[in-house]
Enzyme design. Sequence first.
Site, PDB file in Angstrom:
ATOM      1  N   TYR A 327      41.512  38.567  27.432  1.00 25.99           N
ATOM      2  CA  TYR A 327      40.300  38.323  27.318  1.00 25.99           C
ATOM      3  C   TYR A 327      39.385  37.871  26.141  1.00 25.99           C
ATOM      4  O   TYR A 327      38.549  38.497  25.236  1.00 25.99           O
ATOM      5  CB  TYR A 327      40.314  39.915  26.676  1.00 25.99           C
ATOM      6  N   CYS A 353      53.153  27.880  31.679  1.00 24.60           N
ATOM      7  CA  CYS A 353      53.135  26.103  32.769  1.00 24.60           C
ATOM      8  C   CYS A 353      51.603  27.430  32.974  1.00 24.60           C
ATOM      9  O   CYS A 353      51.193  27.355  34.047  1.00 24.60           O
ATOM     10  CB  CYS A 353      53.555  25.683  33.378  1.00 24.60           C
ATOM     11  N   GLU A 354      50.179  26.473  32.191  1.00 25.16           N
ATOM     12  CA  GLU A 354      48.755  27.162  32.043  1.00 25.16           C
ATOM     13  C   GLU A 354      48.024  26.889  31.341  1.00 25.16           C
ATOM     14  O   GLU A 354      48.457  27.745  29.919  1.00 25.16           O
ATOM     15  CB  GLU A 354      48.403  28.982  32.563  1.00 25.16           C
ATOM     16  N   TYR A 381      48.558  46.802  23.899  1.00 24.01           N
ATOM     17  CA  TYR A 381      48.315  45.962  25.355  1.00 24.01           C
ATOM     18  C   TYR A 381      48.954  44.680  25.078  1.00 24.01           C
ATOM     19  O   TYR A 381      47.953  43.654  25.567  1.00 24.01           O
ATOM     20  CB  TYR A 381      46.869  45.852  25.210  1.00 24.01           C
TER      21      TYR A 381
HETATM   22  C1  LIG Z   1      42.984  53.536  28.303  1.00 26.30           C
HETATM   23  C2  LIG Z   1      42.471  53.989  28.270  1.00 26.30           C
HETATM   24  C3  LIG Z   1      42.374  55.505  27.243  1.00 26.30           C
HETATM   25  C4  LIG Z   1      43.231  54.099  25.883  1.00 26.30           C
HETATM   26  O1  LIG Z   1      42.204  53.625  25.651  1.00 26.30           O
HETATM   27  P1  LIG Z   1      41.830  53.086  24.083  1.00 26.30           P
HETATM   28  O2  LIG Z   1      40.799  52.135  24.128  1.00 26.30           O
HETATM   29  O3  LIG Z   1      43.758  51.953  23.980  1.00 26.30           O
HETATM   30  O4  LIG Z   1      42.038  54.071  23.066  1.00 26.30           O
HETATM   31  C5  LIG Z   1      42.218  56.524  27.711  1.00 26.30           C
HETATM   32  N1  LIG Z   1      41.733  57.529  28.526  1.00 26.30           N
HETATM   33  C6  LIG Z   1      41.561  56.096  29.608  1.00 26.30           C
HETATM   34  C7  LIG Z   1      41.167  57.366  31.125  1.00 26.30           C
HETATM   35  C8  LIG Z   1      42.325  55.478  29.564  1.00 26.30           C
HETATM   36  O5  LIG Z   1      42.442  54.066  30.446  1.00 26.30           O
END
Ligand SMILES: *Cc1c(COP(=O)(O)O)cnc(C)c1O
Length: 426
Positions: A327, A353-354, A381
């Site tokens: 991102y 290697c990227e 994440y």
């Molecule tokens: C990923 C996700 C969340 C959490 O999102 P955050 O931005 O980490 O708070 C909540 N609900 C659903 C359905 C998701 O896919």
Amino acid sequence: MTAPNIPGQPHIAYQGNNLCMEGVKLSDVAAQMGTPVFAYSKASMLSALAAYQRGFEGRKVQICYAMKANSNLAVLQIFAKAGCGFDIVSAGELARVLAAGGEPSKIIFSGVGKTRAEMKQALELGIGCFNVESEAELEVLNEVALSLGKKAPVSLRVNPNVDPKTHPYISTGLKGNKFGVAHESALQTYQRAAQLLGLAVVGIDCHIGSQITEATPYLDAMDRVLDLVADIEAAGIPIHHIDFGGGLGIDYNGDTPPAADQLWKQLFAKLDSRGYGQRQFMIEPGRSLVGNAGVCLSEVVFMKPGEQKNFCIIDAAMNDLPRPAMYQAFHQILPVTPRAGEGTLVDVVGPVCESGDWIGRDRTLNVQAGDTLAVLSAGAYCMSMSSNYNTRGRAAEVLIDGTEVHVIRDRETVAQTFVGEHLVKA
Ligand SMILES: *Cc1c(COP(=O)(O)O)cnc(C)c1O
């Protein structure tokens, strides 16, 4: 160098010349565990949770931690003990919740591609709710429930068509997204759901995106969802709970998302004004509970001066910290024991290697090979998205609680990365 207060990081600070998390020197963690290693602050997670809880005083809200942000069992255990449910997106995550001591009745199952096997498993365990994302899923879930002689509790994830003003890859509530049921067809889909004998309509759900740093998209989405609740209930289908999803952002680089309690003060003002304030609510926060609780510690392998760019090559890479590559995300990078003197402009990159394997661009750092860097805001994440690309074993993880350091995941060995592979007989 002293920086008593690192923005967005109440549990990470320099004490003298040592970057500390709670009462632990991060240089000690790196020395004991090797690098790369993720360290998470328990106090930081609990204080992030407390901000939501303050906003929910006197209200009926179930917090379901969206565990895809960070699914380490010890992290789940902390949230389960604090009374949280979980938002899951796979049977694998379901198994993790159970292993961590979470309650099935507090589980919400989200995701656009639940398989029959996953539905069956979740139904047999008695999870709290399926957040259904399409008409096709509704029909299949009904069949699976009927075959088990059960009624599946369902919410429809509606797509309010609100722009969360975040990165397109983490924006989920717009018309062009794969997620949810269009606002326009939601009532019709609810009427269909109400006819199906294998389903019990229990709620409505929306989740508009991630790393949202303004209140307006939430307020707009809430209006749209409440309009639907009114229409659905007027059609004779009661909605027992309203789920507003997750998505609240964190401070990565001077971002100024609303505090959870302040956001919910605003949202409840709207709910009260529309007469919905005393309903049962659910939320599904992920990043905002864990993102700023974590750092990734990594050693500088080589400094590589160049004509156009100077590179600082570290032993963590895009397989450990995928957000910059995915991102173009920003993570603050700090030396755990800063050196005196001026820094130079470097790109901090990994060994993979990227060309996409960069962790931070154009950073001013005064570092040498062998120094340890802390990549901040790495609690969400990162590890949960990590991979074995370039046959790199995944990092170790520790949980810091005051002055205690608990190893919550061993470093993955190279041998473990090819378990289950087979040579072909010659
Ligand atoms: C990923 C996700 C969340 C959490 O999102 P955050 O931005 O980490 O708070 C909540 N609900 C659903 C359905 C998701 O896919």
